[in-house]
Scaffold this active site. Structure first.
Site, PDB file in Angstrom:
ATOM      1  N   LYS A  78      37.022  42.396  21.622  1.00  0.00           N
ATOM      2  CA  LYS A  78      36.478  40.982  21.406  1.00  0.00           C
ATOM      3  C   LYS A  78      34.969  41.152  21.199  1.00  0.00           C
ATOM      4  CE  LYS A  78      38.575  39.569  26.112  1.00  0.00           C
ATOM      5  NZ  LYS A  78      38.394  38.822  27.354  1.00  0.00           N
TER       6      LYS A  78
ATOM      7  N   ASP B 209      46.136  42.848  33.442  1.00  0.00           N
ATOM      8  CA  ASP B 209      46.438  42.019  34.612  1.00  0.00           C
ATOM      9  C   ASP B 209      45.557  40.984  34.959  1.00  0.00           C
ATOM     10  OD1 ASP B 209      44.103  43.861  35.291  1.00  0.00           O
ATOM     11  OD2 ASP B 209      44.498  43.231  37.452  1.00  0.00           O
TER      12      ASP B 209
ATOM     13  N   PHE C   7      40.788  35.227  27.866  1.00  0.00           N
ATOM     14  CA  PHE C   7      41.253  36.087  28.644  1.00  0.00           C
ATOM     15  C   PHE C   7      42.779  36.462  28.691  1.00  0.00           C
ATOM     16  CE2 PHE C   7      43.246  37.459  32.822  1.00  0.00           C
ATOM     17  CZ  PHE C   7      42.172  38.502  33.024  1.00  0.00           C
TER      18      PHE C   7
ATOM     19  N   ASP D  31      35.294  44.275  26.102  1.00  0.00           N
ATOM     20  CA  ASP D  31      34.942  43.078  26.254  1.00  0.00           C
ATOM     21  C   ASP D  31      33.317  42.914  26.121  1.00  0.00           C
ATOM     22  OD1 ASP D  31      34.909  40.254  27.391  1.00  0.00           O
ATOM     23  OD2 ASP D  31      34.973  40.925  29.187  1.00  0.00           O
TER      24      ASP D  31
ATOM     25  N   GLU E 192      41.467  52.912  25.546  1.00  0.00           N
ATOM     26  CA  GLU E 192      41.345  51.759  26.638  1.00  0.00           C
ATOM     27  C   GLU E 192      42.013  50.668  26.086  1.00  0.00           C
ATOM     28  OE1 GLU E 192      40.257  50.493  29.233  1.00  0.00           O
ATOM     29  OE2 GLU E 192      38.105  50.559  29.235  1.00  0.00           O
TER      30      GLU E 192
HETATM   31  P1  5GP Z   1      33.834  45.313  29.521  1.00  0.00           P
HETATM   32  O1  5GP Z   1      33.212  46.559  30.238  1.00  0.00           O
HETATM   33  O2  5GP Z   1      34.017  45.640  28.043  1.00  0.00           O
HETATM   34  O3  5GP Z   1      33.293  44.052  29.931  1.00  0.00           O
HETATM   35  O4  5GP Z   1      35.403  45.552  30.199  1.00  0.00           O
HETATM   36  C1  5GP Z   1      36.246  46.354  30.104  1.00  0.00           C
HETATM   37  C2  5GP Z   1      37.380  45.977  31.268  1.00  0.00           C
HETATM   38  O5  5GP Z   1      37.096  44.609  31.694  1.00  0.00           O
HETATM   39  C3  5GP Z   1      38.595  46.254  30.664  1.00  0.00           C
HETATM   40  O6  5GP Z   1      39.150  47.490  30.588  1.00  0.00           O
HETATM   41  C4  5GP Z   1      39.538  45.465  31.697  1.00  0.00           C
HETATM   42  O7  5GP Z   1      39.959  46.135  32.459  1.00  0.00           O
HETATM   43  C5  5GP Z   1      38.732  44.334  31.742  1.00  0.00           C
HETATM   44  N1  5GP Z   1      38.641  42.988  31.084  1.00  0.00           N
HETATM   45  C6  5GP Z   1      37.864  42.677  29.858  1.00  0.00           C
HETATM   46  N2  5GP Z   1      38.342  41.571  29.309  1.00  0.00           N
HETATM   47  C7  5GP Z   1      39.695  41.362  29.897  1.00  0.00           C
HETATM   48  C8  5GP Z   1      40.791  40.470  29.616  1.00  0.00           C
HETATM   49  O8  5GP Z   1      40.714  39.598  28.845  1.00  0.00           O
HETATM   50  N3  5GP Z   1      41.960  40.464  30.407  1.00  0.00           N
HETATM   51  C9  5GP Z   1      41.795  41.448  31.384  1.00  0.00           C
HETATM   52  N4  5GP Z   1      42.884  41.410  32.054  1.00  0.00           N
HETATM   53  N5  5GP Z   1      41.129  42.289  31.473  1.00  0.00           N
HETATM   54  C10 5GP Z   1      39.816  42.130  30.857  1.00  0.00           C
END
Ligand code: 5GP
Length: 181
Positions: A137, A165, A158, A109, A105
């Protein structure tokens, strides 16, 4: 010259350089190889953000008997904040029963995507499931999910570049950029 870039009106600064990324990707590749060598592992790459990380990582892991599959999940609907809802858009083709799986992955986040994915895969009775991420994170976690391998542990900024992206843009960048605070 400060090397910053502007996308969609947001300013991003260099955060992790290609050389640092290469070094940590190599370390993660070594850790993974030690764990799965001889097990005919199936690598599951999460599109789209992990494509660059996976390409570099899997060449370094260097297990010719391994297989590579691609899945697509989404939790963002554009912009820079999570919707909190996780849905699967594109599934697996390989039968994962009895296999040793390594998910690849781009970033953990909130951990919602990761948690859902691991639960989905575990329900298919694999021999094992490991989770590798380029960026982790921990302070953004809403789940307590912890990856098995992480190239970088970062604060809740971010991030853009090296596959990640902003509204589909910036994935081509070789370095990793962070949004100004
Ligand atoms: P989660 O489910 O852990 O909140 O987020 C997973 C997805 O959110 C990641 O695979 C990514 O696509 C997007 N994401 C989370 N944080 C960031 C970030 O800082 N930058 C970008 N570009 N995408 C993020």
């Amino acid at each position: 010259m400060d090397n910053s870039i502007v996308l969609n009106g947001m300013r991003f600064f260099p955060y992790l350089r290609k050389e640092q990324i290469d070094r940590e990707v190599e370390r993660v590749a070594r850790e993974i190889r030690l764990d799965v060598e001889g097990k005919n592992p199936l690598f599951i790459v999460v599109l789209t953000g992990a494509f660059m990380f996976a390409a570099d990582l899997l060449r370094q892991v260097g297990i010719n008997e391994s297989q590579i599959e691609f899945v697509r999940y989404s939790s963002y609907e554009g912009g820079t904040s999570t919707t909190g809802k996780v849905k699967q858009l594109m599934g697996l083709r390989e039968d994962v029963k009895g296999r040793d799986l390594v998910i690849i992955e781009d970033i953990v986040d909130t951990g919602l995507t990761a948690e859902k994915m691991v639960a989905d895969l575990k329900s298919k009775e694999p021999a094992s499931v490991k989770f590798a991420t380029l960026l982790y994170k921990p302070e953004s976690s809403r789940t307590g999910f912890r990856p098995d391998y992480a190239a970088f542990v970062i604060p809740p900024k971010f991030i853009l570049g090296y596959g990640l992206d902003l509204d589909g843009k910036g994935r081509n960048l070789a370095d990793i950029y962070a949004c100004e605070d």
